[in-house]
Design an enzyme around this catalytic site. Structure first.
Site, short mmCIF file in Angstrom:
data_model
loop_
_atom_site.label_atom_id
_atom_site.label_comp_id
_atom_site.label_asym_id
_atom_site.label_seq_id
_atom_site.Cartn_x
_atom_site.Cartn_y
_atom_site.Cartn_z
CD GLU A 49 -1.42 -4.50 -7.90
OE1 GLU A 49 -2.11 -3.50 -7.59
OE2 GLU A 49 -1.34 -5.52 -7.18
CD GLU A 108 -2.70 -1.48 0.00
OE1 GLU A 108 -2.91 -0.55 -0.81
OE2 GLU A 108 -3.11 -2.65 -0.20
#
Lengths: 504, 504
Positions: free
Chosen positions: B299, B270
């Protein structure tokens, strides 16, 4: 396009409901700002809130809204002035007129100047230097005069300012009650100050682990009726209650590991506000009937649970054994000694730290000064002198400097003239409501002592919360107690309770 | 009213900036919903979010926006297709066309059906009963077909769905890379499965007190460049990163007191997303140049920090002594044994628990199935059989039931067809970028081992973050690495790293 009063009414409510949803978004953002927001988000947060409030203002003050209101006011449903629809229209008209009367330029100027003034005030307070704050204070006062003129008023400019916080109240109505309160309260405060009895404050100034305070405070809050399924308790420097929307009413507190009462009574206070918000009728969300009457009525709810309930013998008959089981500091401390310690009365300089009795004098002083200021009877330059003279007369003490005197509160720098009165009005409403509740439910204390607070909560739901803004504060007091607001219930309560404690 | 292209462009950007601010309000509400919201607020929260998204959609898809876009497209600034303004216009046109092409009725039907389908899916998964989910799944697939037709496409319907998550990517371009990846990856996975070497997983399955995990995770997150002054770390069941706006990028995690890696690598992941969001140029807020390229590129940032950095020898050369000082469970555990344990590779059924190597096969399976489904080559009824056959072929294992098979992910019930591919694309982008970064900065590992991650962060800032959506993912990969996207950098990295660990 011609529309019927009924259709206009429906459209009005639909628009206002949408604006209420939008306003509740701002409520979440405001709560987040004070609890969780990273400091780097300050700039975008102010843009977000400005955008939302700008959108709400623009839509609410549009000519279309004005037309809808005028059309709806011709509806048959207006004939019964006591009806829900008539009350909704009365409040929407009131809001609309107030909103459109303020020129955009003045709103922006007030935002600009009060933002600067708060910075100057903080510095002036730190330096104990009233003269540093004076020029900005005068600017704010001038703008508030302009605001009062824009609103318009019947008797005096200060009426228009009070009306922002305590709708329909006036200088005259408040002054009358406050004068009687002062005449009765000052001798009581002096008598207590002269009493030889003093509680042992070491009892509440001891070790109270924060995690246990939180657990104990939450249990008490839930017991008196705050619904944690529709709320939560967080930590902030300045405790508050945020009634975001039905189903979302949040409170905060601040823990002092060396003091029992700061967080506990703070939680009781905010829970009182929150129980009011949670009791407003959710199905009327979007209309004034799901909104609080006034700051004073709001404060009556917080003060009732904090003081009239939360500092009572009956409340602690139930909770003190639990407190003793929770906090080792209370081991061996007699109930009466604990009870006296949480009800200590002592004239002091700082309003926010004041006790149940002297608190009201702090408010009276501010109210009298504001009133005379806006009536042109005194000048901003005279504030420190007048402030200190009144503290000497009412409380028997004189601030050493303006930081613990007239510079202590943020309100004036923020332009909140007319706000202070609502704190004492809250205490007065609370006492008058509570006396009536006890009259109607004589076994209330017995219930409290058994840990059952539902009768009082339900009584407040039924008599106050469920109506929202249907009645003004003045009407509500008369409807519930059969009498206009008076200083007597509070003075009777204070004299009995503190007469016993201080042997008067 | 005729307006110049320049004026139209300025108005477009002003409107879009306002909508971005409004969208960031929804961002705060969405974050709050997942972290703090009391359950009683679920109803009002859905009203709030529906109102905000409705307002944004209405304003953005208005005919006036269409006129402004068409006018601005005639501007001289469009002549340089590589300019910032041209890129902004390209992206606004793209968004606008996609938004207006979707009929409101279809959007509402998708929201309604996917909401129901998610409920049915959850129940079907609990009961391991694919047949129960099938009818709703078919409804969702039909609606997604309608969505693809509404958008339009050059080659096949699935292209239109992929484009929502990975703009400008196509079935053809992805299939080519994924086919090569599969051909190279399956043998590696099988070779690892056949290896006799196994790490001692007890090393990371031990006592790791949550408060220490939080402290250690935050320190690592800050060290790699996540700015906590513009962010925060909270706890949620499903970890996420919320890029609300410049200055406000928040992450969450979930702690397992009996596992070291779950929270730690989750925080690293994250943080990677968050460092990207924090690196987007704040001064371009409101334009596509302050927004992420695609889910795949997003990502790539999370995977780079989680795996390529966070599971590397160099990273732990710096952090393992600190981990040993923090967690008593690591006392006496050799570096190599720890390093092997956090890099365990093992074919397994559940995607979200998969390791760095096998993860991509989970994605390939889903991509191939979705692609053939929307090409009409397979039917929804066949999913469980096809799923299990592919798991057998690629990973060498067969799910015992559909709960650990084709019912495991929420995506299909939520209508997220086309989404899965971005996870593997992210890994591919990450490896290709990282290989280039190492080529340009040969002492990167040395810096990592000394606790200095700023070179990599700055390289990502300069080459990726600072551009926002200026270039498509495909363009970005070519610009940075000089080559189109390829499976080779990732396979080279995996073969080297895991060849050494597993003695291949």
């Amino acid at each position: 396009m011609p529309t019927s009063p009924d259709n206009a009414y429906d459209e009005l409510v639909a628009i206002r409901t949408e604006l209420s949803v939008l306003n509740s978004c701002a409520g979440v953002l405001g709560w987040d700002e004070r609890t969780n927001m990273p400091k780097g988000a300050a700039d975008i947060r102010s843009q977000q809130l400005a955008l939302l409030s700008g959108m709400i203002h623009e839509k609410f003050t549009s000519p279309h809204m004005g037309e809808l209101i005028s059309t709806a006011e011709n509806g048959d449903f207006m004939k019964d002035a006591d009806s829900e629809k008539a009350a909704i229209m009365r409040e929407i008209r009131r809001e609309y007129d107030k909103s459109v009367k303020l020129p955009k330029e003045l709103v922006e100027e007030l935002a600009r100047v009060t933002s600067l003034a708060q910075g100057v005030w903080a510095e002036a307070r730190a330096k104990k230097d009233f003269a540093m704050f004076l020029p900005k204070l005068k600017e704010v006062i001038n703008l508030k005069h302009r605001q009062a003129e824009a609103y318009g008023y019947q008797t005096e400019p200060y009426d228009a300012l009070i009306d922002d916080y305590e709708p329909y109240a006036t200088v005259k109505s408040i002054s009358e009650v406050f004068a009687k309160l002062r005449a009765s309260l000052v001798p009581l405060v002096h008598a207590i100050a002269d009493s030889k009895r003093r509680p042992n404050m070491k009892i509440v100034e001891n070790d109270f682990p924060v995690d246990l305070q939180e657990k104990f405070g939450k249990a008490a809050s839930a017991a008196i009726g705050y619904d944690f399924d529709s709320g939560r308790l967080d930590v902030t420097t300045h405790p508050f209650c945020s009634g975001i929307a039905p189903g979302d009413v949040r409170i905060t507190t601040r823990y002092n590991p060396r003091h029992f009462g700061e967080a506990f009574f703070g939680i009781m206070h905010e829970s009182g506000h929150a129980i009011y918000e949670q009791g407003l009728p959710a199905e009327k969300f979007g209309t004034p009937l799901q909104e609080a009457v006034s700051l004073g009525i709001h404060e009556s709810q917080s003060r009732m649970w904090e003081n009239l309930v939360g500092r009572s013998r009956a409340f602690w008959t139930h909770f003190y054994p639990k407190a003793q089981a929770t906090f080792s500091s209370f081991k061996g401390v007699a109930f009466d000694d604990f009870y006296f310690a949480i009800n200590n009365v002592e004239p002091s300089f700082i309003r926010v730290e004041a006790d149940e009795v002297t608190y009201n004098l702090h408010i009276l002083i501010r109210f009298e000064i504001e009133r005379d200021l806006f009536a042109g009877k005194i000048k901003a330059e005279e504030l420190p002198g007048l402030w200190n003279a009144k503290y000497k007369e009412y409380l028997g003490i004189v601030p050493k400097n303006d930081a613990e005197g007239c510079l202590q509160d943020i309100h004036w720098s923020a332009g909140l003239f007319g706000y202070f009165a609502t704190y004492a009005l809250g205490n007065l409403y609370a006492s008058q409501f509570f006396a009536k509740a006890k009259e109607e439910m004589p076994d209330l204390d017995k219930k409290f002592a058994a840990g059952d607070f539902s009768d009082l909560k339900n009584w407040l739901r039924k008599n106050i919360h469920s109506y929202g803004k249907r009645y003004s504060a003045e009407q509500l007091v008369k409807r519930i107690t059969g009498k206009p607001l008076s200083h007597e219930p509070m003075m009777s309560y204070l004299k009995t309770k503190f007469g016993e404690l201080y042997g008067l």
